[in-house]
Design a protein around this motif. Structure first.
Motif, PDB file in Angstrom:
ATOM      1  N   ILE A   1       0.780  -1.269  -0.059  1.00  0.00           N
ATOM      2  CA  ILE A   1       0.080   0.140  -0.159  1.00  0.00           C
ATOM      3  C   ILE A   1       1.025   1.191   0.036  1.00  0.00           C
ATOM      4  O   ILE A   1       1.766   1.495   0.781  1.00  0.00           O
ATOM      5  N   PHE A   2       0.402   2.114  -1.074  1.00  0.00           N
ATOM      6  CA  PHE A   2       1.527   3.373  -1.197  1.00  0.00           C
ATOM      7  C   PHE A   2       1.081   4.521  -0.634  1.00  0.00           C
ATOM      8  O   PHE A   2      -0.195   4.753  -0.517  1.00  0.00           O
TER       9      PHE A   2
ATOM     10  N   ALA B   1       8.664   4.948   6.948  1.00  0.00           N
ATOM     11  CA  ALA B   1       9.538   3.942   7.898  1.00  0.00           C
ATOM     12  C   ALA B   1       8.536   3.301   8.993  1.00  0.00           C
ATOM     13  O   ALA B   1       8.481   2.133   8.969  1.00  0.00           O
ATOM     14  N   THR B   2       7.792   4.287   9.511  1.00  0.00           N
ATOM     15  CA  THR B   2       6.604   3.948  10.269  1.00  0.00           C
ATOM     16  C   THR B   2       5.660   2.874   9.648  1.00  0.00           C
ATOM     17  O   THR B   2       5.242   2.068  10.048  1.00  0.00           O
ATOM     18  N   MET B   3       5.017   3.477   8.575  1.00  0.00           N
ATOM     19  CA  MET B   3       4.325   2.563   7.850  1.00  0.00           C
ATOM     20  C   MET B   3       4.718   1.269   7.463  1.00  0.00           C
ATOM     21  O   MET B   3       4.063   0.101   7.589  1.00  0.00           O
ATOM     22  N   ASP B   4       6.096   1.241   7.281  1.00  0.00           N
ATOM     23  CA  ASP B   4       6.645  -0.087   6.715  1.00  0.00           C
ATOM     24  C   ASP B   4       6.891  -0.938   7.982  1.00  0.00           C
ATOM     25  O   ASP B   4       6.529  -2.304   7.883  1.00  0.00           O
TER      26      ASP B   4
ATOM     27  N   ASN C   1       4.671  -4.593   8.129  1.00  0.00           N
ATOM     28  CA  ASN C   1       5.753  -5.508   7.960  1.00  0.00           C
ATOM     29  C   ASN C   1       6.397  -5.526   6.691  1.00  0.00           C
ATOM     30  O   ASN C   1       6.466  -6.784   5.953  1.00  0.00           O
ATOM     31  N   GLY C   2       6.797  -4.574   6.151  1.00  0.00           N
ATOM     32  CA  GLY C   2       7.859  -4.606   4.828  1.00  0.00           C
ATOM     33  C   GLY C   2       6.514  -4.295   3.553  1.00  0.00           C
ATOM     34  O   GLY C   2       7.285  -4.451   2.719  1.00  0.00           O
TER      35      GLY C   2
ATOM     36  N   PRO D   1      12.834   1.767   7.302  1.00  0.00           N
ATOM     37  CA  PRO D   1      12.112   0.797   6.832  1.00  0.00           C
ATOM     38  C   PRO D   1      12.454  -0.793   7.115  1.00  0.00           C
ATOM     39  O   PRO D   1      13.839  -0.988   7.285  1.00  0.00           O
ATOM     40  N   VAL D   2      11.627  -1.705   7.076  1.00  0.00           N
ATOM     41  CA  VAL D   2      11.949  -3.054   7.454  1.00  0.00           C
ATOM     42  C   VAL D   2      12.857  -3.621   6.022  1.00  0.00           C
ATOM     43  O   VAL D   2      13.951  -4.187   6.629  1.00  0.00           O
TER      44      VAL D   2
END
Length: 377
Positions: A96-97, A115-118, A122-123, A191-192
């Motif tokens: 999801i972008f 990075a928080t979104m990732d 979970n990547g 990011p993950v």
């Protein structure tokens, strides 16, 4: 928690995702009463439908004011970072972008947001970088839109280079650029994966230099497929000269019905008889004046496509016809496409049940169970 394979890097030959479900009307510039309502409830329903069906991505549009007309097309828009974050928490497989304007968002803030979104997904986070074109939005935010693409993309390059460095560096660093001067800056967590998938849409020469240098996937419209084939080859060569591999994506809109007649009649209804032509003409005027995503010599000829799906490639017909249209896009050299519907939640299940199995039989996609097995190998 194990880190899953990035969906955009799976082995499906042709990637599929939804586009603009965070915006009122989606991509259909129509007054039809059943047009898309971009409520959070509807977006969650759609996200879980396409996640379970094995689509690779969801892509939003970042929009700050509407296009007018009777519907004020895109007058209501869910902000993309918060939208994507919420949906990442409620899905399992899909990328999801977030769509982010470089001019409106500080790179240190964006680096930490993505990075928080990732971490939450979970990547599975992605970043769609927009260097700007819609002047009324700049006016609404009190910011000047540079008239030349060289300045827009010069700023965008420094912005993205800074975001990327923030994802790579563990400790503080100074930055002394043309647009940003930062001291002891850093961004943790990272990011993950070392890098999230990067989308970019660019039509100008400067834009495509930026995209082939930085993006993993470049969006370009499918207007004349013969010309698209040549364009894709040129863009791939441009990326390879920089020792990079960039895949080309396009945008499509879907009207799929049990018969060709039903599909064509509905398309005529929503994209012509009850199209919001004032909004369509506003979009065309603004794109003609400020954007180069579509060639200027064909923008006005795309008026019907603008009403049907914001200039996307029309996939209109019975399931066989729609699947054949997707095959044509693949044969042209596209690695995937966005999909939009007048009502995503109502119409996607028929596409899922009828078109996706055809694409699997054609060898363009794998059944989701097979895709998951390969991910775990």
């Amino acid at each position: 928690m194990s880190t899953p394979m990035i969906p955009m890097r799976n082995r499906n030959k042709f990637k599929l995702g939804t586009f603009s479900s965070n915006c009122s009307g989606g991509l259909a510039v129509t007054k039809a009463p059943e047009r898309w309502v971009n409520s959070w409830e509807n977006n969650v329903k759609l996200a879980q439908l396409v996640d379970e069906a094995g689509l690779e991505f969801m892509l939003p549009i970042a929009r700050w004011i509407g296009y007018g007309g009777e519907t004020n097309f895109h007058g209501s828009v869910l902000e993309t970072v918060t939208w994507a974050t919420g949906l990442l928490a409620l899905t399992k497989r899909i990328n999801i972008f977030a769509t982010v304007h470089t001019a409106f968002n500080h790179p240190v803030v964006v680096a930490k947001q993505i990075a928080t979104m990732d971490q939450i997904g979970n990547g599975r986070a992605g970043l769609n970088v927009v260097c700007g074109w819609n002047k009324p939005e700049y006016d609404a935010l009190g910011t000047d839109l540079p008239s030349d693409h060289e300045t827009r993309y010069g700023f965008g390059q420094e912005w993205f280079s800074l975001v990327h460095k923030l994802w790579q560096e563990e400790g503080p660093f100074d930055w002394n650029g043309d647009y940003y001067q930062l001291k002891d800056t850093y961004s943790l967590p990272r990011p993950v994966n070392p890098r999230v998938p990067i989308f970019n849409a660019a039509g100008s020469e400067h834009g495509r230099v930026f995209a082939t240098r930085n993006a993993d996937f470049l969006f370009t419209p499918a207007i004349d497929l013969d010309k698209s084939r040549e364009e894709i080859q040129q863009l791939k060569k441009q990326a390879q000269a920089k020792k990079r591999e960039v895949e080309m994506l396009t945008l499509s809109y879907v009207v799929c019905r049990p018969t060709q007649k039903e599909a064509e009649e509905y398309h005529e209804y929503y994209a012509n008889e009850v199209a919001d032509w004032d909004a369509v003409d506003n979009i065309i005027r603004l794109m003609f004046e400020h954007a180069e995503s579509f060639p200027k010599d064909v923008i006005r000829t795309l008026r019907n496509r603008m009403a049907g799906g914001h200039g996307g490639y029309p996939l209109v017909g019975d399931p066989d016809t729609v699947a054949a249209g997707i095959q044509k896009l693949y044969d042209t050299g596209f690695a995937g496409s966005t999909l939009s519907f007048v009502d995503y939640v109502k119409e996607f299940p028929y596409f899922r049940d009828e078109v996706l199995p055809r694409l699997e039989r054609m060898g363009l996609r794998m059944p989701i169970a097979e895709a998951e097995r390969q991910e775990n190998e």
